[in-house]
Design a protein around this motif. Sequence first.
Motif, PDB file in Angstrom:
ATOM      1  N   PRO A 171       0.796  -1.225   0.000  1.00  0.00           N
ATOM      2  CA  PRO A 171       0.000   0.000   0.000  1.00  0.00           C
ATOM      3  C   PRO A 171       0.834   1.283   0.000  1.00  0.00           C
ATOM      4  O   PRO A 171       0.454   2.265  -0.623  1.00  0.00           O
ATOM      5  CB  PRO A 171      -0.828  -0.111   1.281  1.00  0.00           C
ATOM      6  N   SER A 172       1.985   1.271   0.657  1.00  0.00           N
ATOM      7  CA  SER A 172       2.804   2.490   0.678  1.00  0.00           C
ATOM      8  C   SER A 172       3.342   2.829  -0.712  1.00  0.00           C
ATOM      9  O   SER A 172       3.569   3.998  -1.030  1.00  0.00           O
ATOM     10  CB  SER A 172       3.963   2.366   1.669  1.00  0.00           C
ATOM     11  N   GLY A 198       1.612   1.894  -3.551  1.00  0.00           N
ATOM     12  CA  GLY A 198       0.380   2.287  -4.211  1.00  0.00           C
ATOM     13  C   GLY A 198       0.299   1.990  -5.687  1.00  0.00           C
ATOM     14  O   GLY A 198       0.360   0.856  -6.115  1.00  0.00           O
ATOM     15  N   ALA A 211       1.402   7.208  -3.892  1.00  0.00           N
ATOM     16  CA  ALA A 211       1.574   6.357  -2.714  1.00  0.00           C
ATOM     17  C   ALA A 211       0.272   6.217  -1.928  1.00  0.00           C
ATOM     18  O   ALA A 211      -0.701   6.937  -2.157  1.00  0.00           O
ATOM     19  CB  ALA A 211       2.663   6.938  -1.813  1.00  0.00           C
ATOM     20  N   SER A 212       0.301   5.291  -1.005  1.00  0.00           N
ATOM     21  CA  SER A 212      -0.775   5.079  -0.028  1.00  0.00           C
ATOM     22  C   SER A 212      -2.103   4.693  -0.663  1.00  0.00           C
ATOM     23  O   SER A 212      -3.143   5.281  -0.362  1.00  0.00           O
ATOM     24  CB  SER A 212      -0.941   6.320   0.864  1.00  0.00           C
TER      25      SER A 212
END
Length: 181
Positions: free
Chosen positions: A56-57, A59, A78-79
């Motif tokens: 997830p970081s 993305g 990101a994220s």
Amino acid sequence: GDQFRYAYKSLSGNGSMTVRVDSLVLSNEWAKAGVMIRETLEPGSKHAFVALTPEPSHGLSFQRRPAAGQASANTDVASIPLPHWVKLTRTGNVFAAQQSADGVTWTDVVVSPALTIEMAANVYIGLALCSHDGAISTAAEFSNISATGNVTGNWQTAEIGVAQPQGNSSESMYVTIEDST
């Protein structure tokens, strides 16, 4: 050069493909699954690719190669955790990527200036999956695939760049339908 597995159809002229990436096996933090439009099935082909990673970081990544045989460039967001929606659109020689958490509200992946890649009228459009590690296979689950424009033909698969590690059997792809009960 590119090294990945590709499930594709033909696109003539303008069009788009939307998909929800439900899951992606963490073969590498930079493994990718998403939608790609490419001019040829050769490893150094011009292409545009909007993909999600299992981390997830990291993305989302909007990758592109405007000139055949050159290095790819990317714009990352990101994220973004899975599951998540991605959409890739071709209008003439302009390519646009969008992402959505719900498949309803879309956010552009901004590339400035607008991403222009001169491609032939007839190209390939489909789902790409890359483990980011030549010794490890990966897997992804996609759902809610839709396309606009002149997208034709049966789904086909290709190993781009190198022979891929053994994955799914060569059985035909299938669709399952489930009702609310």
